[in-house]
Write a protein that holds these residues in place. Structure first.
Motif, PDB file in Angstrom:
ATOM      1  N   GLY A  71      47.594  42.280  41.023  1.00  0.00           N
ATOM      2  CA  GLY A  71      47.406  42.197  39.576  1.00  0.00           C
ATOM      3  C   GLY A  71      46.647  43.378  39.022  1.00  0.00           C
ATOM      4  N   ILE A  72      45.615  43.813  39.737  1.00  0.00           N
ATOM      5  CA  ILE A  72      44.844  44.972  39.274  1.00  0.00           C
ATOM      6  C   ILE A  72      45.681  46.244  39.360  1.00  0.00           C
ATOM      7  N   SER A  73      46.516  46.332  40.395  1.00  0.00           N
ATOM      8  CA  SER A  73      47.338  47.546  40.512  1.00  0.00           C
ATOM      9  C   SER A  73      48.402  47.611  39.420  1.00  0.00           C
ATOM     10  N   ARG A  74      48.855  46.478  38.936  1.00  0.00           N
ATOM     11  CA  ARG A  74      49.846  46.467  37.855  1.00  0.00           C
ATOM     12  C   ARG A  74      49.220  46.677  36.490  1.00  0.00           C
ATOM     13  N   ASN A  75      47.985  46.176  36.329  1.00  0.00           N
ATOM     14  CA  ASN A  75      47.319  46.288  35.035  1.00  0.00           C
ATOM     15  C   ASN A  75      45.835  46.595  35.268  1.00  0.00           C
ATOM     16  N   PRO A  76      45.479  47.844  35.455  1.00  0.00           N
ATOM     17  CA  PRO A  76      44.091  48.195  35.765  1.00  0.00           C
ATOM     18  C   PRO A  76      43.097  47.821  34.666  1.00  0.00           C
ATOM     19  N   SER A  77      43.561  47.698  33.431  1.00  0.00           N
ATOM     20  CA  SER A  77      42.619  47.358  32.359  1.00  0.00           C
ATOM     21  C   SER A  77      42.150  45.906  32.445  1.00  0.00           C
ATOM     22  N   ALA A  78      42.845  45.061  33.199  1.00  0.00           N
ATOM     23  CA  ALA A  78      42.448  43.661  33.346  1.00  0.00           C
ATOM     24  C   ALA A  78      41.638  43.421  34.611  1.00  0.00           C
TER      25      ALA A  78
END
Length: 105
Positions: free
Chosen positions: A65-72
Motif C-alpha cells: 500500500g505504501i509503495s502504491r501511494n507513498p502519501s498515505a
C-alpha cells in the motif's frame, strides 16, 4: 490432498496410537500427564505459526500500500501497528491457555 494435510493427519494418527501401544497391562490405568505438555506445546506452536503468518501478511499489505501511494504512509503505518498489536495479543492469549494447561489442568 495437500502435503500439509497428510502430515497433520499422520501426526494425529501417531498420537492416537501411542497411548494404546505403550499400555503397561490390560487393566492398568495409563498416566496421561504427558498429554498436557503436548497440548500446551501444540497450543503455543499453532498460535505462533498463525500469528506469524498473520503479521507477515499485514506487513506485506502495508508495504504494498505504501509503495502504491507513498502519501498515505502515515495512515497505513498507524493502522498496521494497531493491527499487529491485535495479532500479537492472540499469541499472548494462546500463551495464557498453554500455561493454564500446564499448571491448572
Amino acid at each position: 490432498m495437500s502435503k500439509l494435510v497428510r502430515i497433520v493427519l499422520s501426526v494425529a494418527a501417531i498420537f492416537a496410537v501411542a497411548g494404546v501401544a505403550s499400555a503397561a497391562e490390560a487393566g492398568a490405568v495409563a498416566d496421561a500427564s504427558w498429554a498436557k505438555y503436548i497440548g500446551a506445546g501444540l497450543a503455543i506452536g499453532v498460535a505462533a505459526l498463525g500469528t506469524g503468518i498473520g503479521q507477515g501478511n499485514a506487513i506485506k499489505g502495508a508495504v504494498e500500500g505504501i509503495s502504491r501511494n507513498p502519501s498515505a504512509a502515515g495512515k497505513i503505518s498507524t493502522t498496521m501497528i494497531i493491527g499487529l498489536a491485535l495479532i500479537e495479543s492472540l499469541a499472548i492469549y494462546a500463551l495464557v491457555v498453554a500455561l493454564i494447561l500446564l499448571f491448572v489442568a
